[in-house]
Design a protein around this motif. Structure first.
Motif, PDB file in Angstrom:
ATOM      1  N   ILE A  97     -14.718   9.182  -9.153  1.00  0.00           N
ATOM      2  CA  ILE A  97     -15.866   8.836  -8.302  1.00  0.00           C
ATOM      3  C   ILE A  97     -15.443   8.422  -6.897  1.00  0.00           C
ATOM      4  N   TYR A  98     -14.150   8.474  -6.604  1.00  0.00           N
ATOM      5  CA  TYR A  98     -13.635   7.977  -5.322  1.00  0.00           C
ATOM      6  C   TYR A  98     -14.333   8.605  -4.119  1.00  0.00           C
ATOM      7  N   ASP A  99     -14.490   9.913  -4.123  1.00  0.00           N
ATOM      8  CA  ASP A  99     -15.052  10.599  -2.948  1.00  0.00           C
ATOM      9  C   ASP A  99     -16.438  10.077  -2.591  1.00  0.00           C
ATOM     10  N   LYS A 100     -17.284   9.866  -3.597  1.00  0.00           N
ATOM     11  CA  LYS A 100     -18.657   9.385  -3.343  1.00  0.00           C
ATOM     12  C   LYS A 100     -18.711   7.870  -3.178  1.00  0.00           C
ATOM     13  N   ALA A 101     -17.882   7.159  -3.933  1.00  0.00           N
ATOM     14  CA  ALA A 101     -17.969   5.697  -3.948  1.00  0.00           C
ATOM     15  C   ALA A 101     -17.219   5.041  -2.789  1.00  0.00           C
ATOM     16  N   LEU A 134      -4.686   4.220  -2.170  1.00  0.00           N
ATOM     17  CA  LEU A 134      -5.788   3.273  -2.363  1.00  0.00           C
ATOM     18  C   LEU A 134      -6.110   3.105  -3.840  1.00  0.00           C
ATOM     19  N   ILE A 135      -6.225   4.212  -4.539  1.00  0.00           N
ATOM     20  CA  ILE A 135      -6.574   4.150  -5.969  1.00  0.00           C
ATOM     21  C   ILE A 135      -5.520   3.365  -6.744  1.00  0.00           C
ATOM     22  N   ASP A 136      -4.258   3.618  -6.450  1.00  0.00           N
ATOM     23  CA  ASP A 136      -3.170   2.961  -7.181  1.00  0.00           C
ATOM     24  C   ASP A 136      -3.062   1.472  -6.864  1.00  0.00           C
ATOM     25  N   ASN A 137      -3.458   1.074  -5.647  1.00  0.00           N
ATOM     26  CA  ASN A 137      -3.208  -0.303  -5.216  1.00  0.00           C
ATOM     27  C   ASN A 137      -4.440  -1.193  -5.099  1.00  0.00           C
ATOM     28  N   LEU A 142       0.840  -1.204   0.000  1.00  0.00           N
ATOM     29  CA  LEU A 142       0.000   0.000   0.000  1.00  0.00           C
ATOM     30  C   LEU A 142       0.873   1.250   0.000  1.00  0.00           C
ATOM     31  N   ASN A 143       1.973   1.208   0.769  1.00  0.00           N
ATOM     32  CA  ASN A 143       3.005   2.245   0.724  1.00  0.00           C
ATOM     33  C   ASN A 143       2.432   3.664   0.825  1.00  0.00           C
ATOM     34  N   VAL A 144       1.705   3.922   1.913  1.00  0.00           N
ATOM     35  CA  VAL A 144       1.133   5.259   2.104  1.00  0.00           C
ATOM     36  C   VAL A 144       2.235   6.234   2.492  1.00  0.00           C
ATOM     37  N   LEU A 173      -2.572  -5.605  -5.011  1.00  0.00           N
ATOM     38  CA  LEU A 173      -3.620  -5.761  -4.008  1.00  0.00           C
ATOM     39  C   LEU A 173      -5.003  -5.942  -4.649  1.00  0.00           C
ATOM     40  N   PHE A 174      -5.174  -5.444  -5.862  1.00  0.00           N
ATOM     41  CA  PHE A 174      -6.426  -5.672  -6.590  1.00  0.00           C
ATOM     42  C   PHE A 174      -6.574  -7.159  -6.927  1.00  0.00           C
ATOM     43  N   GLU A 175      -5.490  -7.786  -7.318  1.00  0.00           N
ATOM     44  CA  GLU A 175      -5.523  -9.182  -7.761  1.00  0.00           C
ATOM     45  C   GLU A 175      -5.380 -10.188  -6.613  1.00  0.00           C
ATOM     46  N   GLU A 176      -4.945  -9.720  -5.441  1.00  0.00           N
ATOM     47  CA  GLU A 176      -4.562 -10.624  -4.358  1.00  0.00           C
ATOM     48  C   GLU A 176      -5.669 -11.553  -3.868  1.00  0.00           C
ATOM     49  N   PRO A 177      -6.907 -11.103  -3.609  1.00  0.00           N
ATOM     50  CA  PRO A 177      -7.935 -12.035  -3.124  1.00  0.00           C
ATOM     51  C   PRO A 177      -8.173 -13.206  -4.065  1.00  0.00           C
ATOM     52  N   ALA A 178      -8.304 -12.915  -5.358  1.00  0.00           N
ATOM     53  CA  ALA A 178      -8.529 -13.989  -6.332  1.00  0.00           C
ATOM     54  C   ALA A 178      -7.338 -14.938  -6.379  1.00  0.00           C
TER      55      ALA A 178
END
Length: 240
Positions: free
Chosen positions: A160-164, A45-48, A35-37, A56-61
């Motif tokens: 859409i990050y702020d609302k979503a 968050l958006i990048d990872n 995550l490297n904040v 991190l997007f692919e990790e659960p699958a």
């Protein structure tokens, strides 16, 4: 790691952002490093999490494929729980899996630490037993990624990050904060007259008010007549 240990990875960040980092990584050092904040939690968050090529997007699958023979079935079970199914019959109905096999799938996910089975403190397992996602990393991913998949794949997540996502972070952090509080009481609180041996939740019917209630934290002691009861709120406002 606990929240306190996780916070050491990013000692320069403020406490709220440290809490968010713990809430989305579950305290797994590898995920914290990925995550490297630095200065901007939103962009991290958006990048990872919200980039289809990110680790991190692919990790659960990838984890489900590595650990399990039927990843698609387990994915459907986790998705059902993430969408609000908490009782065995609800999960079975939502996934289309009969309760017998469904129970076995849930047992495997519990053994992996992805799902947990809970019963109200002081009560025996029965009709009140519920299932929830135990792993914060999985809980965050299944809460926000599938619902925003179109925006992620089209590269519009930043718009859409702020609302979503941002608008729902405090609500998401509710369960995470309960875990932070229970860990504090078990491992870090000063010694007191109440020596806690277990901490959990309680839910059921208030016989006086005749309505359903939930107590965030109930700590039990060796004395069966003594309990510590607490409410946990992750909000930027005064609580009565």
């Amino acid at each position: 790691l606990t929240y306190k240990e996780t916070a050491m990875f990013n000692s320069e960040l403020d406490n709220e952002i440290k809490s968010f980092v713990y809430g989305v990584t579950g305290g797994v050092p590898h995920y914290i490093n990925k995550l490297n904040v630095q200065d901007d939690f939103k962009n991290s968050l958006i990048d990872n999490f919200f980039d289809s090529s990110a680790y991190l997007f692919e990790e659960p699958a990838n984890l489900l494929k590595q650990e399990l023979r039927e990843p698609a079935v387990y994915n459907s079970v986790i998705t059902a729980i993430a969408e609000g199914a908490s009782h065995m019959n609800e999960i079975s109905t939502k996934t289309g899996i009969e309760t017998g096999p469904c129970s076995k799938y849930l047992s495997v996910l519990i053994n992996l630490g992805i799902v947990k089975k809970e019963t109200p403190m002081t009560e025996k397992p029965g009709k009140k037993t519920i299932y929830s996602i135990a792993d914060p990393f999985f809980r965050f991913w299944y809460r926000f990624v599938p619902n925003n998949m179109v925006a992620i794949l089209s590269g519009r997540m930043e718009k859409i990050y702020d609302k979503a996502v941002c608008a729902h972070l405090n609500d998401y952090m509710g369960l995470v904060f309960e875990k932070m509080c229970s860990d504090y009481l078990l491992y870090y609180a000063d010694e007191s007259e109440l020596q806690l041996v277990d901490i959990g939740q309680w839910w059921g019917t208030d016989t006086v008010e005749r309505k359903q209630i939930q107590i965030d934290l109930v700590g039990s002691t060796n004395n069966k007549n003594e309990y510590l009861i607490g409410s946990c709120k992750f909000r930027n406002e005064t609580i009565g």
